[in-house]
Motif scaffolding. Structure first.
Motif, PDB file in Angstrom:
ATOM      1  N   ALA A  25       0.748  -0.729   0.089  1.00 30.40           N
ATOM      2  CA  ALA A  25      -0.216  -0.283   0.007  1.00 30.40           C
ATOM      3  C   ALA A  25       1.059   0.818   0.294  1.00 30.40           C
ATOM      4  O   ALA A  25       0.212   2.115  -1.040  1.00 30.40           O
ATOM      5  CB  ALA A  25      -1.106   0.119   1.244  1.00 30.40           C
ATOM      6  N   LEU A  26       2.416   1.021   1.266  1.00 31.58           N
ATOM      7  CA  LEU A  26       3.036   2.380   1.022  1.00 31.58           C
ATOM      8  C   LEU A  26       3.721   2.481  -0.721  1.00 31.58           C
ATOM      9  O   LEU A  26       3.429   3.697  -1.310  1.00 31.58           O
ATOM     10  CB  LEU A  26       3.888   2.561   2.174  1.00 31.58           C
ATOM     11  N   ARG A  27       3.457   1.478  -1.569  1.00 33.52           N
ATOM     12  CA  ARG A  27       4.368   1.569  -2.705  1.00 33.52           C
ATOM     13  C   ARG A  27       3.581   1.808  -3.651  1.00 33.52           C
ATOM     14  O   ARG A  27       3.666   1.800  -5.191  1.00 33.52           O
ATOM     15  CB  ARG A  27       5.149   0.001  -3.015  1.00 33.52           C
ATOM     16  N   MET A  28       2.098   1.792  -3.800  1.00 36.15           N
ATOM     17  CA  MET A  28       1.162   1.626  -4.641  1.00 36.15           C
ATOM     18  C   MET A  28       0.912   3.386  -5.297  1.00 36.15           C
ATOM     19  O   MET A  28       0.721   3.819  -4.058  1.00 36.15           O
ATOM     20  CB  MET A  28      -0.170   1.131  -4.803  1.00 36.15           C
ATOM     21  N   MET A  31      -4.914   4.935  -7.399  1.00 38.81           N
ATOM     22  CA  MET A  31      -5.593   5.023  -8.338  1.00 38.81           C
ATOM     23  C   MET A  31      -6.044   3.613  -8.480  1.00 38.81           C
ATOM     24  O   MET A  31      -6.606   2.832  -8.442  1.00 38.81           O
ATOM     25  CB  MET A  31      -5.820   5.891  -9.930  1.00 38.81           C
ATOM     26  N   ALA A  32      -4.433   3.184  -7.478  1.00 40.57           N
ATOM     27  CA  ALA A  32      -3.916   1.325  -8.079  1.00 40.57           C
ATOM     28  C   ALA A  32      -4.425   1.073  -6.640  1.00 40.57           C
ATOM     29  O   ALA A  32      -5.077   0.014  -6.518  1.00 40.57           O
ATOM     30  CB  ALA A  32      -2.447   1.263  -8.382  1.00 40.57           C
ATOM     31  N   ILE A  33      -4.609   1.362  -5.299  1.00 40.62           N
ATOM     32  CA  ILE A  33      -5.493   1.546  -4.042  1.00 40.62           C
ATOM     33  C   ILE A  33      -6.329   1.557  -4.096  1.00 40.62           C
ATOM     34  O   ILE A  33      -7.168   0.688  -3.473  1.00 40.62           O
ATOM     35  CB  ILE A  33      -4.055   2.098  -2.689  1.00 40.62           C
ATOM     36  N   ASP A  35      -8.693   1.080  -6.819  1.00 43.31           N
ATOM     37  CA  ASP A  35      -9.413   0.081  -7.873  1.00 43.31           C
ATOM     38  C   ASP A  35      -8.784  -1.832  -6.544  1.00 43.31           C
ATOM     39  O   ASP A  35      -9.604  -2.252  -7.519  1.00 43.31           O
ATOM     40  CB  ASP A  35      -8.112   0.030  -9.185  1.00 43.31           C
ATOM     41  N   VAL A  36      -7.584  -1.739  -6.302  1.00 40.80           N
ATOM     42  CA  VAL A  36      -7.809  -3.113  -4.792  1.00 40.80           C
ATOM     43  C   VAL A  36      -8.520  -3.312  -4.398  1.00 40.80           C
ATOM     44  O   VAL A  36      -9.473  -4.039  -4.219  1.00 40.80           O
ATOM     45  CB  VAL A  36      -6.507  -2.993  -5.063  1.00 40.80           C
ATOM     46  N   SER A  37      -9.251  -1.641  -2.690  1.00 39.56           N
ATOM     47  CA  SER A  37      -9.647  -1.872  -2.329  1.00 39.56           C
ATOM     48  C   SER A  37     -11.378  -2.083  -3.352  1.00 39.56           C
ATOM     49  O   SER A  37     -12.254  -2.968  -2.072  1.00 39.56           O
ATOM     50  CB  SER A  37      -9.955  -0.606  -1.939  1.00 39.56           C
ATOM     51  N   ILE A  38     -11.678  -1.095  -4.166  1.00 38.41           N
ATOM     52  CA  ILE A  38     -13.159  -1.559  -4.799  1.00 38.41           C
ATOM     53  C   ILE A  38     -13.484  -2.738  -5.193  1.00 38.41           C
ATOM     54  O   ILE A  38     -13.957  -3.458  -5.089  1.00 38.41           O
ATOM     55  CB  ILE A  38     -13.387  -0.753  -5.753  1.00 38.41           C
ATOM     56  N   CYS A  39     -12.425  -3.748  -5.644  1.00 37.34           N
ATOM     57  CA  CYS A  39     -12.396  -5.551  -6.308  1.00 37.34           C
ATOM     58  C   CYS A  39     -12.362  -6.190  -4.537  1.00 37.34           C
ATOM     59  O   CYS A  39     -13.257  -6.691  -4.426  1.00 37.34           O
ATOM     60  CB  CYS A  39     -10.849  -5.815  -6.783  1.00 37.34           C
ATOM     61  N   ALA A  40     -11.337  -5.695  -3.925  1.00 39.40           N
ATOM     62  CA  ALA A  40     -11.642  -6.462  -2.226  1.00 39.40           C
ATOM     63  C   ALA A  40     -12.652  -6.585  -1.914  1.00 39.40           C
ATOM     64  O   ALA A  40     -13.219  -7.801  -1.328  1.00 39.40           O
ATOM     65  CB  ALA A  40     -10.502  -5.669  -1.237  1.00 39.40           C
ATOM     66  N   ILE A  41     -13.478  -5.284  -1.971  1.00 41.50           N
ATOM     67  CA  ILE A  41     -14.932  -5.057  -1.198  1.00 41.50           C
ATOM     68  C   ILE A  41     -15.805  -5.465  -1.705  1.00 41.50           C
ATOM     69  O   ILE A  41     -16.784  -6.668  -0.891  1.00 41.50           O
ATOM     70  CB  ILE A  41     -15.018  -3.602  -0.866  1.00 41.50           C
ATOM     71  N   GLY A  42     -16.055  -6.147  -3.496  1.00 43.25           N
ATOM     72  CA  GLY A  42     -16.364  -6.434  -3.933  1.00 43.25           C
ATOM     73  C   GLY A  42     -16.441  -8.015  -3.919  1.00 43.25           C
ATOM     74  O   GLY A  42     -17.198  -8.947  -4.019  1.00 43.25           O
ATOM     75  N   ALA A  43     -14.996  -8.873  -3.495  1.00 41.24           N
ATOM     76  CA  ALA A  43     -14.316  -9.984  -3.193  1.00 41.24           C
ATOM     77  C   ALA A  43     -15.519 -10.678  -1.563  1.00 41.24           C
ATOM     78  O   ALA A  43     -16.450 -11.657  -2.236  1.00 41.24           O
ATOM     79  CB  ALA A  43     -13.953 -10.374  -3.760  1.00 41.24           C
ATOM     80  N   ALA A  44     -15.630  -9.359  -1.411  1.00 42.61           N
ATOM     81  CA  ALA A  44     -15.760 -10.246   0.417  1.00 42.61           C
ATOM     82  C   ALA A  44     -17.559 -10.006   0.139  1.00 42.61           C
ATOM     83  O   ALA A  44     -18.140 -10.312   1.271  1.00 42.61           O
ATOM     84  CB  ALA A  44     -15.509  -8.840   1.084  1.00 42.61           C
TER      85      ALA A  44
END
Length: 55
Positions: A25-28, A31-33, A35-44
Motif C-alpha cells: 500500500a505504501l508503494r502503490m 488510483m491502484a489502491i 481499484d484494489v480496494s473496490i475489487c476486495a470489497i466486491g469479493a468480500a
C-alpha cells in the motif's frame, strides 16, 4: 495468576498479511489502491452473500 499466551499459525499468518499489505500500500499509487480496494470489497461482499446462502 497464571497467564498463558498461545500463538498459533493463524496469528503469524495475519501479522504477515498485514505487514505485506502495508508495504504494498505504501508503494502503490492512489488510483491502484482505490481499484484494489473496490475489487476486495466486491469479493468480500460476494463471499458473504454466498456463505449466507449456504446456511
Amino acid at each position: 495468576m497464571d497467564v498463558k499466551v498461545i500463538i498459533d499459525y493463524k496469528v503469524v499468518l495475519a501479522l504477515g498479511v498485514v505487514a505485506i499489505g502495508s508495504i504494498f500500500a505504501l508503494r502503490m499509487d492512489p488510483m491502484a489502491i482505490k481499484d484494489v480496494s473496490i475489487c476486495a470489497i466486491g469479493a468480500a461482499k460476494e463471499l458473504a452473500i454466498t456463505a449466507d446462502g449456504i446456511c
